[in-house]
Design an enzyme around this catalytic site. Structure first.
Site, PDB file in Angstrom:
ATOM      1  N   ARG A  39       0.813  -1.222   0.000  1.00 21.70           N
ATOM      2  CA  ARG A  39       0.000   0.000   0.000  1.00 21.70           C
ATOM      3  C   ARG A  39       0.851   1.279   0.000  1.00 21.70           C
ATOM      4  NH1 ARG A  39      -5.439   1.828   1.523  1.00 21.70           N
ATOM      5  NH2 ARG A  39      -5.327   3.614   2.896  1.00 21.70           N
ATOM      6  N   ILE A  86      -7.221   7.732  -1.427  1.00 24.35           N
ATOM      7  CA  ILE A  86      -7.157   6.266  -1.402  1.00 24.35           C
ATOM      8  C   ILE A  86      -8.016   5.873  -0.202  1.00 24.35           C
ATOM      9  CG2 ILE A  86      -4.982   6.360  -0.077  1.00 24.35           C
ATOM     10  CD1 ILE A  86      -4.139   3.715  -1.213  1.00 24.35           C
ATOM     11  N   SER A  87      -8.896   4.880  -0.371  1.00 21.68           N
ATOM     12  CA  SER A  87      -9.831   4.519   0.702  1.00 21.68           C
ATOM     13  C   SER A  87      -9.095   3.951   1.907  1.00 21.68           C
ATOM     14  CB  SER A  87     -10.833   3.472   0.203  1.00 21.68           C
ATOM     15  OG  SER A  87     -11.502   3.925  -0.943  1.00 21.68           O
ATOM     16  N   GLN A  88      -9.755   4.030   3.055  1.00 19.04           N
ATOM     17  CA  GLN A  88      -9.274   3.395   4.295  1.00 19.04           C
ATOM     18  C   GLN A  88      -9.123   1.885   4.030  1.00 19.04           C
ATOM     19  OE1 GLN A  88     -12.452   3.520   7.068  1.00 19.04           O
ATOM     20  NE2 GLN A  88     -11.272   2.780   8.795  1.00 19.04           N
ATOM     21  N   PRO A  89      -8.066   1.260   4.555  1.00 18.90           N
ATOM     22  CA  PRO A  89      -7.857  -0.173   4.299  1.00 18.90           C
ATOM     23  C   PRO A  89      -9.088  -1.034   4.596  1.00 18.90           C
ATOM     24  CG  PRO A  89      -5.962   0.742   5.455  1.00 18.90           C
ATOM     25  CD  PRO A  89      -6.976   1.842   5.372  1.00 18.90           C
TER      26      PRO A  89
END
Ligand code: SAH
Length: 229
Positions: A54, A80-83
């Site tokens: 990531r 970028i989205s939260q994991p």
């Protein structure tokens, strides 16, 4: 030289990046504390998130925070989205080796890479030309030959490659773009955040069975706006 190469291969594993970077411990912790601990059980999803680097999908100045529990800016006003959200969306699609995926909103390319670890092919569309170019290049460098990127408005889907078993939409429209429903395969699943930009959005699953569409809410979320060209 040959001996060194062979030794390195043995030590690091044949496929490379997952064990060789200095973030692998942080990535393992991310999966344990943010993903598995919150109920994601699909072992393919856990494995994929433990593998995809990531930190290589975020701007250099944010690399140290890449495995933290929140979304992050990737430039051009996008994120970028939260994991955990990536994990939820990937698991909700019920991915496996036989599946063909459409993603709308490539962004950094991270979500595409995660699901590409599990499925056969990922077609992904990005509306910001610079991001489309950067993420295509990144995915190519990382060896994701099963991800096919294009610049454009994902509202129209990608007719030439339809139907798709899984459609992931990573920007929030107020209602589902009709072409995306048309391009969902029988038995397929679409994961999409719906709602007004100013208000709450709902992450929804639409599944298509015997020609009928069923919907279910997964959770409340906050995504960047779905734009049009
Ligand atoms: N999946 C991404 C998340 C990116 S945020 C990741 O893993 O990094 C959502 C992205 O959707 C943004 O990059 C935004 O530019 C893009 N987007 C918004 N509307 C779109 C549209 N109509 N078609 C394609 N991409 C769109």
């Amino acid at each position: 030289m040959r001996i060194i190469v062979i030794l390195l291969t043995v030590i690091t594993g044949t496929t490379g990046f997952q064990d060789t970077d200095r973030f692998s411990a942080a990535r393992k912790r991310m999966v344990e504390e943010q993903i598995a601990a919150r109920g994601i059980r699909n072992s393919d999803v856990l494995r994929a998130m433990e593998k995809v680097p990531r930190h290589l999908f975020v701007p250099r100045e944010y690399q140290a925070d890449a495995y933290k529990d929140y979304p992050m800016p990737i430039g051009y006003g996008q994120t970028i989205s939260q994991p955990y959200i990536v994990a939820i969306m990937t698991e909700a699609g019920k991915p496996d080796r036989s599946k063909k995926v459409l993603e709308v909103g490539t962004g950094s390319g991270y979500q595409a890479a995660v699901i590409a670890e599990i499925v056969k092919e990922v077609y992904t569309i990005e509306i910001v030309p610079e991001l489309a170019e950067e993420s295509a290049e990144r995915l190519r460098e990382l060896g994701y030959t099963n991800v096919i990127c294009k610049y454009g408005d994902g509202y129209n889907g990608w007719k030439e490659h339809a139907p798709f078993d899984i459609i992931l939409v990573t920007a929030a429209p107020e209602s589902i773009p009709p072409p995306l429903i048309e391009q969902l395969a029988e038995g397929g699943r679409m994961i999409i955040p719906l709602g007004k930009q100013s208000g709450v959005q709902e992450l929804m699953i639409f599944s298509r069975k015997n020609g009928k569409t069923e919907s279910k809410r997964i959770s409340f979320v906050r995504f960047v706006p779905f734009r049009r060209l």
